[in-house]
Motif scaffolding. Structure first.
Motif, PDB file in Angstrom:
ATOM      1  N   GLU A 186      28.132  49.908  46.151  1.00  0.00           N
ATOM      2  CA  GLU A 186      29.138  49.567  47.147  1.00  0.00           C
ATOM      3  C   GLU A 186      29.828  48.269  46.753  1.00  0.00           C
ATOM      4  N   SER A 187      31.104  48.175  47.079  1.00  0.00           N
ATOM      5  CA  SER A 187      31.840  46.929  46.892  1.00  0.00           C
ATOM      6  C   SER A 187      33.156  47.041  47.660  1.00  0.00           C
ATOM      7  N   ILE A 188      33.734  45.901  47.974  1.00  0.00           N
ATOM      8  CA  ILE A 188      35.046  45.848  48.612  1.00  0.00           C
ATOM      9  C   ILE A 188      35.948  45.000  47.721  1.00  0.00           C
ATOM     10  N   VAL A 189      37.099  45.554  47.346  1.00  0.00           N
ATOM     11  CA  VAL A 189      38.085  44.816  46.555  1.00  0.00           C
ATOM     12  C   VAL A 189      39.130  44.259  47.515  1.00  0.00           C
ATOM     13  N   LYS A 190      39.240  42.957  47.551  1.00  0.00           N
ATOM     14  CA  LYS A 190      40.190  42.283  48.445  1.00  0.00           C
ATOM     15  C   LYS A 190      41.531  42.120  47.729  1.00  0.00           C
ATOM     16  N   SER A 191      42.606  42.506  48.384  1.00  0.00           N
ATOM     17  CA  SER A 191      43.939  42.379  47.783  1.00  0.00           C
ATOM     18  C   SER A 191      44.305  40.910  47.636  1.00  0.00           C
ATOM     19  N   SER A 192      45.261  40.624  46.761  1.00  0.00           N
ATOM     20  CA  SER A 192      45.615  39.238  46.483  1.00  0.00           C
ATOM     21  C   SER A 192      46.248  38.544  47.690  1.00  0.00           C
ATOM     22  N   ASN A 193      46.899  39.310  48.588  1.00  0.00           N
ATOM     23  CA  ASN A 193      47.476  38.687  49.780  1.00  0.00           C
ATOM     24  C   ASN A 193      46.481  38.590  50.932  1.00  0.00           C
ATOM     25  N   GLY A 194      45.269  39.124  50.727  1.00  0.00           N
ATOM     26  CA  GLY A 194      44.221  39.011  51.729  1.00  0.00           C
ATOM     27  C   GLY A 194      44.376  39.922  52.929  1.00  0.00           C
ATOM     28  N   LYS A 195      45.337  40.851  52.872  1.00  0.00           N
ATOM     29  CA  LYS A 195      45.588  41.721  54.019  1.00  0.00           C
ATOM     30  C   LYS A 195      44.944  43.094  53.901  1.00  0.00           C
ATOM     31  N   SER A 196      44.373  43.407  52.736  1.00  0.00           N
ATOM     32  CA  SER A 196      43.781  44.722  52.524  1.00  0.00           C
ATOM     33  C   SER A 196      42.434  44.586  51.835  1.00  0.00           C
ATOM     34  N   GLY A 197      41.577  45.572  52.085  1.00  0.00           N
ATOM     35  CA  GLY A 197      40.276  45.642  51.426  1.00  0.00           C
ATOM     36  C   GLY A 197      39.932  47.092  51.169  1.00  0.00           C
ATOM     37  N   TYR A 198      39.660  47.419  49.896  1.00  0.00           N
ATOM     38  CA  TYR A 198      39.432  48.799  49.495  1.00  0.00           C
ATOM     39  C   TYR A 198      38.023  48.978  48.935  1.00  0.00           C
ATOM     40  N   GLU A 199      37.462  50.145  49.209  1.00  0.00           N
ATOM     41  CA  GLU A 199      36.186  50.526  48.610  1.00  0.00           C
ATOM     42  C   GLU A 199      36.461  51.679  47.653  1.00  0.00           C
ATOM     43  N   PRO A 200      36.624  51.401  46.361  1.00  0.00           N
ATOM     44  CA  PRO A 200      36.998  52.457  45.408  1.00  0.00           C
ATOM     45  C   PRO A 200      35.923  53.536  45.298  1.00  0.00           C
ATOM     46  N   ASP A 201      36.359  54.740  44.884  1.00  0.00           N
ATOM     47  CA  ASP A 201      35.391  55.808  44.617  1.00  0.00           C
ATOM     48  C   ASP A 201      34.430  55.386  43.515  1.00  0.00           C
ATOM     49  N   ILE A 202      34.979  54.749  42.468  1.00  0.00           N
ATOM     50  CA  ILE A 202      34.162  54.211  41.376  1.00  0.00           C
ATOM     51  C   ILE A 202      34.769  52.884  40.955  1.00  0.00           C
ATOM     52  N   ILE A 203      33.922  51.916  40.694  1.00  0.00           N
ATOM     53  CA  ILE A 203      34.378  50.654  40.125  1.00  0.00           C
ATOM     54  C   ILE A 203      33.378  50.212  39.068  1.00  0.00           C
ATOM     55  N   VAL A 204      33.878  49.790  37.922  1.00  0.00           N
ATOM     56  CA  VAL A 204      33.030  49.244  36.858  1.00  0.00           C
ATOM     57  C   VAL A 204      33.255  47.739  36.837  1.00  0.00           C
ATOM     58  N   ILE A 205      32.168  46.982  36.962  1.00  0.00           N
ATOM     59  CA  ILE A 205      32.290  45.525  37.003  1.00  0.00           C
ATOM     60  C   ILE A 205      31.632  44.889  35.787  1.00  0.00           C
ATOM     61  N   ASP A 206      32.100  43.688  35.481  1.00  0.00           N
ATOM     62  CA  ASP A 206      31.543  42.854  34.425  1.00  0.00           C
ATOM     63  C   ASP A 206      30.528  41.919  35.087  1.00  0.00           C
ATOM     64  N   GLN A 207      29.268  42.059  34.737  1.00  0.00           N
ATOM     65  CA  GLN A 207      28.227  41.317  35.438  1.00  0.00           C
ATOM     66  C   GLN A 207      28.292  39.814  35.177  1.00  0.00           C
ATOM     67  N   ASP A 208      28.795  39.404  34.013  1.00  0.00           N
ATOM     68  CA  ASP A 208      28.953  37.968  33.763  1.00  0.00           C
ATOM     69  C   ASP A 208      30.048  37.395  34.653  1.00  0.00           C
ATOM     70  N   ALA A 209      31.178  38.111  34.735  1.00  0.00           N
ATOM     71  CA  ALA A 209      32.300  37.622  35.539  1.00  0.00           C
ATOM     72  C   ALA A 209      32.000  37.675  37.029  1.00  0.00           C
ATOM     73  N   ILE A 210      31.276  38.703  37.456  1.00  0.00           N
ATOM     74  CA  ILE A 210      31.002  38.852  38.891  1.00  0.00           C
ATOM     75  C   ILE A 210      30.146  37.708  39.410  1.00  0.00           C
ATOM     76  N   ALA A 211      29.420  37.064  38.511  1.00  0.00           N
ATOM     77  CA  ALA A 211      28.569  35.948  38.922  1.00  0.00           C
ATOM     78  C   ALA A 211      29.384  34.771  39.445  1.00  0.00           C
ATOM     79  N   THR A 212      30.677  34.718  39.106  1.00  0.00           N
ATOM     80  CA  THR A 212      31.530  33.624  39.580  1.00  0.00           C
ATOM     81  C   THR A 212      32.214  33.947  40.908  1.00  0.00           C
TER      82      THR A 212
END
Length: 204
Positions: free
Chosen positions: A71-97
């Motif tokens: 599970e994850s929520i992607v917040k839009s750059s304007n802060g007005k939207s939040g999406y839960e994609p069907d699939i998302i691949v994340i970079d574990q080093d970057a996500i730590a920030t």
């Protein structure tokens, strides 16, 4: 049918009230939208793509570095939207920030994301218009729209409409699109080892 709750709320209010509930909600321009629950073919296609991406991640030597969270929520750059994609691949080093990842599974930086996949259902306009625009503005490097049932508009799928696998690659801040149909090879800039065709996915 997609239902909207007409009251405008902030992203933080949405996150506190609607995330991690039995029903699936997203925030679209400060409006809460109840999303259809994936069923049947949609679930099979999503599951197969997830399996193939995991195998590709392992083949590319990225195991332990790139992963697919449940599970994850992607917040839009304007802060007005939040999406839960069907699939998302994340970079574990970057996500730590990400300041809100550890406690809320919220992603706010494009650098944390390698790929987002949306498998099209009846709300196809969201995938082709709104989410595509917001992912582009946020800077998501690669975005797939998987339209196995040819639900999208004819300007995306041709006339007559055909099941289509669309790959959006961010180049100089704008998405460039490559579409695949039938037995065309799916060529992913981020996942060059991904070896499937639309027919192998759509005809499951």
């Amino acid at each position: 049918m997609i239902q909207t709750l007409a009251k405008n709320i902030t992203f933080d209010e949405f996150n506190a009230q609607y995330v991690n509930r039995e029903r699936h909600y997203e925030l679209h321009d400060e409006i809460v939208v109840e999303m259809p629950k994936p069923k049947g073919k949609h679930s099979i296609v999503t599951g197969f793509l997830m399996e193939e991406l995991i195998l590709t991640i392992i083949e590319m030597g990225k195991r332990g570095k790139w992963t697919i969270p449940r599970e994850s929520i992607v917040k839009s750059s304007n802060g007005k939207s939040g999406y839960e994609p069907d699939i998302i691949v994340i970079d574990q080093d970057a996500i730590a920030t990400e300041s809100r990842w550890g406690s809320e599974s919220i992603i706010e930086k494009a650098e944390s994301v390698k790929l987002i996949v949306e498998v099209v259902s009846t709300n196809w306009r969201d995938d082709y218009f709104k989410k595509r625009a917001d992912y582009e503005e946020l800077g998501i490097p690669e975005y797939w729209i998987v339209d196995y049932a040819a639900l999208g508009g004819r300007n995306f799928l041709g006339n007559p409409k055909q099941p289509t696998f669309s790959i959006y690659q961010l180049i100089e801040g704008e998405y460039q699109i490559k579409q695949c149909r039938g037995d065309d090879p799916i060529v992913s800039p981020t996942f060059p080892a991904f070896k499937q065709t639309p027919n192998q996915i759509f005809l499951l």
